[in-house]
Design a protein around this motif. Structure first.
Motif, PDB file in Angstrom:
ATOM      1  N   THR A 297       0.829  -1.199   0.000  1.00 43.12           N
ATOM      2  CA  THR A 297       0.000   0.000   0.000  1.00 43.12           C
ATOM      3  C   THR A 297       0.864   1.249   0.000  1.00 43.12           C
ATOM      4  OG1 THR A 297      -1.769  -1.143   1.170  1.00 43.12           O
ATOM      5  CG2 THR A 297      -1.781   1.251   1.268  1.00 43.12           C
TER       6      THR A 297
ATOM      7  N   GLN B 124     -10.548   3.337  -0.035  1.00 44.59           N
ATOM      8  CA  GLN B 124     -11.239   2.655   1.055  1.00 44.59           C
ATOM      9  C   GLN B 124     -10.721   1.222   1.125  1.00 44.59           C
ATOM     10  OE1 GLN B 124     -15.479   2.149   0.669  1.00 44.59           O
ATOM     11  NE2 GLN B 124     -15.717   1.932   2.872  1.00 44.59           N
ATOM     12  N   TYR B 125     -10.355   0.820   2.303  1.00 45.30           N
ATOM     13  CA  TYR B 125      -9.866  -0.530   2.525  1.00 45.30           C
ATOM     14  C   TYR B 125     -11.029  -1.502   2.673  1.00 45.30           C
ATOM     15  CZ  TYR B 125      -5.345   1.639   3.433  1.00 45.30           C
ATOM     16  OH  TYR B 125      -4.180   2.343   3.314  1.00 45.30           O
ATOM     17  N   GLU B 126     -10.709  -2.798   2.608  1.00 46.40           N
ATOM     18  CA  GLU B 126     -11.736  -3.833   2.732  1.00 46.40           C
ATOM     19  C   GLU B 126     -12.519  -3.717   4.032  1.00 46.40           C
ATOM     20  OE1 GLU B 126      -9.864  -7.631   2.273  1.00 46.40           O
ATOM     21  OE2 GLU B 126      -9.325  -7.259   0.193  1.00 46.40           O
ATOM     22  N   ASP B 127     -11.879  -3.260   5.102  1.00 51.32           N
ATOM     23  CA  ASP B 127     -12.557  -3.165   6.397  1.00 51.32           C
ATOM     24  C   ASP B 127     -13.415  -1.906   6.525  1.00 51.32           C
ATOM     25  OD1 ASP B 127     -10.699  -1.154   6.727  1.00 51.32           O
ATOM     26  OD2 ASP B 127      -9.783  -1.993   8.532  1.00 51.32           O
TER      27      ASP B 127
END
Length: 95
Positions: free
Chosen positions: A15, A38-41
């Motif tokens: 990242t 935006q991250y997966e979480d």
């Protein structure tokens, strides 16, 4: 070493590398930029080179998104629109 920790460390490095490459490319072509991911979480990362410009870019983007959403929700998309194309181009000639 914990497998999840190792995976997270690898993702963090990837990242960081991608972010550095992206901001480097953006700064070559644009005076100011703002980047949001935006991250997966569900967490969000945002980076910019100027806080005031970042705020202005986000405001402009939000207006554009809202206008597009209004258009998508309007009756224009579902209606049969007839477009009367201007055929003036047929008369143009090139030297």
């Amino acid at each position: 070493m914990d497998h999840n920790f190792e995976r997270n460390l690898i993702l963090a490095q990837a990242t960081e590398d991608a972010l550095e490459q992206t901001t480097g490319t953006l700064s070559e072509f644009f005076q100011h930029y703002a980047l949001v991911v935006q991250y997966e979480d569900g967490s969000v990362l945002h980076v910019s080179d100027n806080a005031l410009v970042e705020k202005a870019l986000y405001s402009e983007a939000l207006e554009i998104i809202e206008e597009e959403k209004e258009f998508e929700d309007s009756d224009y998309i579902d209606s049969d629109l007839e477009i009367d194309w201007d055929d003036d181009d047929e008369e143009d000639t090139f030297s």
